[in-house]
Design a protein around this motif. Structure first.
Motif, PDB file in Angstrom:
ATOM      1  N   ASN A  90      -9.989  20.049 -12.805  1.00 33.86           N
ATOM      2  CA  ASN A  90      -9.485  19.416 -14.022  1.00 33.86           C
ATOM      3  C   ASN A  90      -9.715  20.288 -15.253  1.00 33.86           C
ATOM      4  N   GLY A  91     -10.759  21.069 -15.262  1.00 31.18           N
ATOM      5  CA  GLY A  91     -11.015  21.957 -16.391  1.00 31.18           C
ATOM      6  C   GLY A  91      -9.988  23.075 -16.494  1.00 31.18           C
ATOM      7  N   GLU A  92      -9.578  23.603 -15.353  1.00 31.93           N
ATOM      8  CA  GLU A  92      -8.584  24.680 -15.333  1.00 31.93           C
ATOM      9  C   GLU A  92      -7.156  24.147 -15.248  1.00 31.93           C
ATOM     10  N   LYS A  93      -7.013  22.829 -15.042  1.00 30.43           N
ATOM     11  CA  LYS A  93      -5.688  22.213 -14.896  1.00 30.43           C
ATOM     12  C   LYS A  93      -4.925  22.835 -13.725  1.00 30.43           C
ATOM     13  N   THR A  94      -5.597  22.949 -12.610  1.00 28.03           N
ATOM     14  CA  THR A  94      -4.959  23.492 -11.416  1.00 28.03           C
ATOM     15  C   THR A  94      -5.170  22.570 -10.221  1.00 28.03           C
ATOM     16  N   VAL A  95      -4.236  22.609  -9.326  1.00 29.77           N
ATOM     17  CA  VAL A  95      -4.351  21.938  -8.038  1.00 29.77           C
ATOM     18  C   VAL A  95      -4.007  22.967  -6.971  1.00 29.77           C
ATOM     19  N   SER A  96      -4.790  22.980  -5.917  1.00 30.93           N
ATOM     20  CA  SER A  96      -4.604  23.981  -4.871  1.00 30.93           C
ATOM     21  C   SER A  96      -4.376  23.311  -3.527  1.00 30.93           C
ATOM     22  N   LEU A  97      -3.716  24.045  -2.652  1.00 31.75           N
ATOM     23  CA  LEU A  97      -3.499  23.568  -1.285  1.00 31.75           C
ATOM     24  C   LEU A  97      -3.902  24.705  -0.355  1.00 31.75           C
ATOM     25  N   GLN A  98      -5.017  24.529   0.327  1.00 28.72           N
ATOM     26  CA  GLN A  98      -5.460  25.508   1.308  1.00 28.72           C
ATOM     27  C   GLN A  98      -4.847  25.128   2.646  1.00 28.72           C
ATOM     28  N   MET A  99      -4.063  26.020   3.206  1.00 27.28           N
ATOM     29  CA  MET A  99      -3.332  25.743   4.435  1.00 27.28           C
ATOM     30  C   MET A  99      -3.881  26.625   5.551  1.00 27.28           C
ATOM     31  N   ASN A 100      -4.407  26.005   6.589  1.00 28.79           N
ATOM     32  CA  ASN A 100      -4.990  26.707   7.730  1.00 28.79           C
ATOM     33  C   ASN A 100      -4.194  26.394   8.994  1.00 28.79           C
ATOM     34  N   SER A 101      -4.393  27.231   9.987  1.00 31.18           N
ATOM     35  CA  SER A 101      -3.730  27.032  11.288  1.00 31.18           C
ATOM     36  C   SER A 101      -2.237  26.755  11.115  1.00 31.18           C
ATOM     37  N   LEU A 102      -1.602  27.580  10.330  1.00 32.25           N
ATOM     38  CA  LEU A 102      -0.190  27.362  10.000  1.00 32.25           C
ATOM     39  C   LEU A 102       0.694  27.487  11.235  1.00 32.25           C
ATOM     40  N   LYS A 103       1.735  26.652  11.254  1.00 34.86           N
ATOM     41  CA  LYS A 103       2.685  26.610  12.350  1.00 34.86           C
ATOM     42  C   LYS A 103       4.080  26.933  11.828  1.00 34.86           C
ATOM     43  N   PRO A 104       4.976  27.396  12.684  1.00 40.39           N
ATOM     44  CA  PRO A 104       6.347  27.665  12.225  1.00 40.39           C
ATOM     45  C   PRO A 104       6.985  26.443  11.568  1.00 40.39           C
ATOM     46  N   GLU A 105       6.650  25.258  12.011  1.00 44.87           N
ATOM     47  CA  GLU A 105       7.240  24.060  11.410  1.00 44.87           C
ATOM     48  C   GLU A 105       6.700  23.752  10.020  1.00 44.87           C
ATOM     49  N   ASP A 106       5.710  24.501   9.550  1.00 44.35           N
ATOM     50  CA  ASP A 106       5.244  24.374   8.174  1.00 44.35           C
ATOM     51  C   ASP A 106       6.116  25.169   7.205  1.00 44.35           C
ATOM     52  N   THR A 107       7.051  25.932   7.745  1.00 46.85           N
ATOM     53  CA  THR A 107       7.958  26.710   6.896  1.00 46.85           C
ATOM     54  C   THR A 107       8.785  25.792   6.011  1.00 46.85           C
ATOM     55  N   ALA A 108       8.722  26.034   4.702  1.00 46.31           N
ATOM     56  CA  ALA A 108       9.422  25.170   3.742  1.00 46.31           C
ATOM     57  C   ALA A 108       9.214  25.716   2.335  1.00 46.31           C
ATOM     58  N   ILE A 109       9.929  25.147   1.397  1.00 48.84           N
ATOM     59  CA  ILE A 109       9.612  25.355  -0.011  1.00 48.84           C
ATOM     60  C   ILE A 109       8.593  24.285  -0.391  1.00 48.84           C
ATOM     61  N   TYR A 110       7.496  24.698  -0.973  1.00 45.73           N
ATOM     62  CA  TYR A 110       6.427  23.786  -1.363  1.00 45.73           C
ATOM     63  C   TYR A 110       6.489  23.548  -2.867  1.00 45.73           C
ATOM     64  N   TYR A 111       6.478  22.282  -3.234  1.00 45.40           N
ATOM     65  CA  TYR A 111       6.608  21.886  -4.634  1.00 45.40           C
ATOM     66  C   TYR A 111       5.337  21.188  -5.117  1.00 45.40           C
ATOM     67  N   CYS A 112       4.940  21.538  -6.311  1.00 49.81           N
ATOM     68  CA  CYS A 112       3.845  20.856  -6.987  1.00 49.81           C
ATOM     69  C   CYS A 112       4.419  19.638  -7.718  1.00 49.81           C
ATOM     70  N   ASN A 113       3.642  18.561  -7.735  1.00 48.21           N
ATOM     71  CA  ASN A 113       4.096  17.317  -8.351  1.00 48.21           C
ATOM     72  C   ASN A 113       2.972  16.730  -9.186  1.00 48.21           C
ATOM     73  N   ALA A 114       3.331  16.234 -10.364  1.00 50.97           N
ATOM     74  CA  ALA A 114       2.376  15.542 -11.224  1.00 50.97           C
ATOM     75  C   ALA A 114       2.932  14.150 -11.514  1.00 50.97           C
ATOM     76  N   ARG A 115       2.130  13.116 -11.238  1.00 50.70           N
ATOM     77  CA  ARG A 115       2.631  11.744 -11.374  1.00 50.70           C
ATOM     78  C   ARG A 115       1.620  10.862 -12.092  1.00 50.70           C
ATOM     79  N   MET A 116       2.102  10.129 -13.067  1.00 52.82           N
ATOM     80  CA  MET A 116       1.286   9.139 -13.767  1.00 52.82           C
ATOM     81  C   MET A 116       2.217   7.997 -14.144  1.00 52.82           C
ATOM     82  N   ASN A 117       2.076   6.892 -13.442  1.00 52.86           N
ATOM     83  CA  ASN A 117       2.989   5.746 -13.568  1.00 52.86           C
ATOM     84  C   ASN A 117       4.419   6.236 -13.320  1.00 52.86           C
ATOM     85  N   HIS A 118       5.324   6.036 -14.291  1.00 55.09           N
ATOM     86  CA  HIS A 118       6.703   6.451 -14.055  1.00 55.09           C
ATOM     87  C   HIS A 118       6.974   7.851 -14.554  1.00 55.09           C
TER      88      HIS A 118
END
Length: 115
Positions: A73-101
């Motif tokens: 929260n101090g750096e305003k970052t969110v991370s996704l550590q992805m391990n044991s990746l599989k071919p089916e994980d292939t995709a465009i990955y999008y960051c999302n920020a949500r607060m109510n609507h």
């Protein structure tokens, strides 16, 4: 103006690891639920993982025990550590920020898992 900027995507071999990072600006970061979604070619966008401002995590069944979402929260970052990746994980990955609507999306980063 809200901005979500992803980084860290790329090409990785099956079984490998990759960490995505999203840096946010223009929002009161701590009150937003942050998340990662992905969209593979020909498929709908799907939830990968979310983390609330208080740190409560929700993971999709397909990534449980392999992916770890975290936030600074101090750096305003969110991370996704992805391990044991599989071919089916292939995709465009999008960051999302949500607060109510209020919902915001990043531009996406490509992750390709291939030998």
């Amino acid at each position: 103006q809200v901005q979500l900027v992803e980084s860290g995507g790329g090409l990785v071999q099956p079984g490998g690891s990759l960490t995505l990072t999203c840096r946010a600006s223009g929002i009161v970061f701590g009150i937003y639920t942050m998340g990662w979604y992905r969209q593979a070619p020909g498929k709908e966008r799907e939830l990968v993982a979310t983390i609330s401002g208080g740190g409560v995590v929700h993971n999709a069944d397909s990534v449980k025990d392999r992916f770890i979402i975290s936030r600074d929260n101090g750096e305003k970052t969110v991370s996704l550590q992805m391990n044991s990746l599989k071919p089916e994980d292939t995709a465009i990955y999008y960051c999302n920020a949500r607060m109510n609507h209020y919902i915001n999306w990043g531009q996406g980063t490509q992750v390709t898992v291939s030998s």
